[in-house]
Design a protein around this motif. Structure first.
Motif, PDB file in Angstrom:
ATOM      1  N   ARG A  18       0.919  -1.151   0.134  1.00 44.02           N
ATOM      2  CA  ARG A  18       0.027  -0.039   0.117  1.00 44.02           C
ATOM      3  C   ARG A  18       0.844   1.222   0.124  1.00 44.02           C
ATOM      4  N   MET A  19       1.916   1.336   0.665  1.00 42.31           N
ATOM      5  CA  MET A  19       2.720   2.401   0.767  1.00 42.31           C
ATOM      6  C   MET A  19       3.543   2.710  -0.525  1.00 42.31           C
ATOM      7  N   ASP A  69       2.173   1.639  -3.129  1.00 46.56           N
ATOM      8  CA  ASP A  69       1.153   2.309  -4.254  1.00 46.56           C
ATOM      9  C   ASP A  69       1.042   3.994  -4.086  1.00 46.56           C
ATOM     10  N   GLU A  70       1.130   4.341  -2.879  1.00 46.76           N
ATOM     11  CA  GLU A  70       0.774   5.768  -2.541  1.00 46.76           C
ATOM     12  C   GLU A  70       1.829   6.623  -3.095  1.00 46.76           C
ATOM     13  N   HIS A  71       3.074   6.282  -3.346  1.00 46.67           N
ATOM     14  CA  HIS A  71       4.045   7.237  -3.886  1.00 46.67           C
ATOM     15  C   HIS A  71       4.439   7.104  -5.357  1.00 46.67           C
TER      16      HIS A  71
END
Length: 250
Positions: free
Chosen positions: A72-73, A75-77
């Motif tokens: 998730r992390m 994918d967020e950057h």
């Protein structure tokens, strides 16, 4: 297809399953922030910036929730779209985690970089130089710097007690090794197959290759590729990152 005509595809494996206790309590070291961004993201970007790196495999902590959080992390950057990013669960030791990363590589990968998540600021030129050396035929390549300090070999004692010096190595022959370390993939896989996990396991992939009798070569490292291990390292890393951003170099 002959070995000579096979396309050379390089992947990077970033083991990020450790807790990094020397930075103190809190999140695992790879998830600590640097300039507001987790160090792991900086490390992934450092690999992905190299056009020679087609795939980055991030080896997350072994439990499913932690692996999902790392995915998730990422994918967020924002990361370079040309580079594929995989996230796989790791093992209890660094050696087991690197092996998990190697097992996740597709069949067309011929060379691999192993990079510490705690070296978030390695310049892309260093990454490219390591890849080039492997492609030129070196089975194992490490970036390294000459030592500034004299080194003493001691007889280890109890914490806080004086330790007797047993030797003073010749400083000109010593180097401080950094990452990414680059390998012919078949050579590194053989090293992992031959080296049993003993205790905490091997912490240096180049050392495992040396045990095969294979020559490891050194290329010049970079002073900004230091490892963020202690709180003071984090202060220095913040300063380097701020300077890069101020000069539009990041």
């Amino acid at each position: 297809m002959s070995d000579e005509s096979r396309p050379h595809r390089t992947a990077a494996v970033i083991p990020a399953a450790g807790r990094g206790v020397r930075l103190g309590p809190g999140a695992p070291k790879a998830l600590r922030t640097l300039g507001g961004t987790p160090m792991l993201i900086h490390a992934v970007r450092a690999m992905a910036r190299s056009r020679a790196v087609a795939l980055v495999v991030v080896v997350a902590p072994p439990d499913a929730a932690a692996t999902a959080e790392v995915r998730r992390m990422i994918d967020e950057h924002a990361l370079p779209e040309r580079t594929e990013i995989l996230v796989v669960p790791g093992g209890e030791t660094r050696q087991e985690s690197v092996r998990a990363g190697l097992d996740a590589l597709p069949a067309d990968i011929t060379a691999v970089l192993i990079h510490d998540a705690a070296r978030p600021l390695v310049p892309v030129d260093t990454v490219d130089t390591v890849v080039e050396a492997v492609r030129d035929g070196a089975p194992a390549v490490v970036p390294a710097l000459p030592l500034a300090d004299t080194v003493k070999e001691v007889e280890p004692g109890r914490p806080g007690e004086p330790e007797p010096v047993v030797a003073t190595p010749v400083r000109a022959r010593l180097r401080a090794v950094q990452t990414p370390q680059g390998f012919d993939l078949a050579t590194l896989r053989l090293a992992h197959e031959k080296t049993a996990v003993d205790g905490e396991g091997a912490t240096d992939d180049a050392g495992m290759v040396e045990q095969l009798g294979v020559t490891v070569v050194v290329i010049p490292g970079h002073e900004e590729a230091f490892k963020v291990t202690r709180p003071l390292d984090l202060v220095l890393a913040e300063a380097v990152l701020a300077r890069r951003r101020a000069t539009d170099a990041y």
